[in-house]
Design a protein around this motif. Structure first.
Motif, short mmCIF file in Angstrom:
data_model
loop_
_atom_site.label_atom_id
_atom_site.label_comp_id
_atom_site.label_asym_id
_atom_site.label_seq_id
_atom_site.Cartn_x
_atom_site.Cartn_y
_atom_site.Cartn_z
N ASN A 1 3.93 29.94 74.07
CA ASN A 1 5.16 30.26 74.76
C ASN A 1 5.68 31.62 74.30
O ASN A 1 5.56 31.96 73.14
N GLY A 2 6.29 32.33 75.21
CA GLY A 2 6.87 33.62 74.90
C GLY A 2 7.71 34.10 76.07
O GLY A 2 7.72 33.48 77.13
N ALA A 3 8.42 35.20 75.88
CA ALA A 3 9.30 35.71 76.93
C ALA A 3 9.37 37.23 76.89
O ALA A 3 9.30 37.83 75.83
N ILE A 4 9.48 37.80 78.08
CA ILE A 4 9.80 39.21 78.22
C ILE A 4 11.17 39.25 78.87
O ILE A 4 11.36 38.76 79.98
N VAL A 5 12.13 39.79 78.14
CA VAL A 5 13.50 39.89 78.63
C VAL A 5 13.69 41.31 79.16
O VAL A 5 13.50 42.28 78.43
N VAL A 6 14.03 41.40 80.44
CA VAL A 6 14.12 42.70 81.12
C VAL A 6 15.57 43.12 81.27
O VAL A 6 16.43 42.31 81.60
N HIS B 1 18.18 29.73 70.80
CA HIS B 1 18.81 28.45 70.51
C HIS B 1 18.29 27.29 71.35
O HIS B 1 18.48 26.14 70.97
N LYS B 2 17.62 27.58 72.45
CA LYS B 2 17.21 26.49 73.34
C LYS B 2 15.71 26.28 73.45
O LYS B 2 15.27 25.22 73.87
N VAL B 3 14.91 27.29 73.09
CA VAL B 3 13.46 27.18 73.24
C VAL B 3 12.82 27.48 71.88
O VAL B 3 13.02 28.56 71.33
N ARG B 4 12.05 26.53 71.39
CA ARG B 4 11.43 26.68 70.08
C ARG B 4 9.94 26.35 70.16
O ARG B 4 9.50 25.60 71.00
N LEU B 5 9.21 26.95 69.24
CA LEU B 5 7.81 26.61 69.06
C LEU B 5 7.73 25.26 68.35
O LEU B 5 8.73 24.81 67.75
N PRO B 6 6.59 24.60 68.40
CA PRO B 6 6.47 23.29 67.73
C PRO B 6 6.86 23.31 66.25
O PRO B 6 7.36 22.31 65.73
N ASP B 7 6.68 24.45 65.58
CA ASP B 7 7.04 24.53 64.16
C ASP B 7 8.51 24.87 63.94
O ASP B 7 8.94 25.05 62.81
N GLY B 8 9.28 24.98 65.02
CA GLY B 8 10.71 25.24 64.91
C GLY B 8 11.10 26.70 65.01
O GLY B 8 12.29 27.03 65.08
N GLN B 9 10.13 27.61 65.00
CA GLN B 9 10.44 29.03 65.12
C GLN B 9 10.84 29.37 66.55
O GLN B 9 10.45 28.70 67.50
N ALA B 10 11.62 30.45 66.68
CA ALA B 10 11.96 30.96 68.01
C ALA B 10 10.70 31.50 68.67
O ALA B 10 9.78 31.95 67.99
N ILE B 11 10.66 31.44 69.99
CA ILE B 11 9.49 31.97 70.69
C ILE B 11 9.45 33.48 70.57
O ILE B 11 10.50 34.13 70.45
N PRO B 12 8.26 34.08 70.60
CA PRO B 12 8.19 35.54 70.56
C PRO B 12 8.76 36.15 71.84
O PRO B 12 8.57 35.60 72.93
N LYS B 13 9.47 37.27 71.66
CA LYS B 13 10.14 37.92 72.80
C LYS B 13 9.95 39.43 72.69
O LYS B 13 9.94 39.98 71.60
N ILE B 14 9.85 40.06 73.85
CA ILE B 14 9.84 41.52 73.94
C ILE B 14 10.97 41.93 74.86
O ILE B 14 11.19 41.32 75.91
N LEU C 1 2.72 40.76 74.07
CA LEU C 1 3.26 39.41 73.91
C LEU C 1 2.14 38.39 73.73
O LEU C 1 2.21 37.52 72.86
N ILE C 2 1.10 38.50 74.54
CA ILE C 2 -0.02 37.56 74.45
C ILE C 2 -0.69 37.66 73.08
O ILE C 2 -1.03 36.64 72.46
N GLN C 3 -0.87 38.87 72.59
CA GLN C 3 -1.47 39.05 71.27
C GLN C 3 -0.63 38.35 70.19
O GLN C 3 -1.17 37.71 69.28
N GLN C 4 0.67 38.46 70.29
CA GLN C 4 1.55 37.81 69.32
C GLN C 4 1.48 36.30 69.43
O GLN C 4 1.44 35.59 68.44
#
Length: 97
Positions: free
Chosen positions: A1-6, A27-40, A89-92
């Motif tokens: 999971n990840g996001a690009i915020v434009v 605050h609403k989307v987390r990875l299974p380990d609890g970290q925030a998803i990567p964003k650009i 983003l995909i690499q991350q």
């Protein structure tokens, strides 16, 4: 999971809205380990006026502060920088697995 915020540097308030999106994602989307998803953070419409030079340092600082991997500029209309943003983003995402 990840996001690009434009955000649109030609539209007043757009950057603040992008950071609100990032806050909501944190605050609403987390990875299974609890970290925030990567964003650009993506500065759009680079073909029209680009990202103002004085905004570049602010963007770098704000992007780091709000948990973005970084920020990139380009033009969705012309396809400039879009592939690079997704590739980054995909690499991350793959790195986190």
């Amino acid at each position: 999971n990840g996001a690009i915020v434009v955000w649109d540097p030609m539209l007043p308030g757009s950057l603040e809205e992008a950071f609100q999106w990032a806050h909501d994602l944190n605050h609403k989307v987390r990875l299974p380990d609890g970290q925030a998803i990567p964003k650009i953070l993506f500065s759009n419409k680079g073909d029209l006026n680009g990202t103002p030079g004085n905004a570049r340092q602010l963007l770098k600082l704000c992007a780091q502060t709000d948990g973005f991997l970084g920020w990139m500029a380009g033009s969705a209309r012309k396809g400039e920088g879009v592939n690079e943003a997704f590739d980054s983003l995909i690499q991350q995402i793959l790195h986190l697995r």
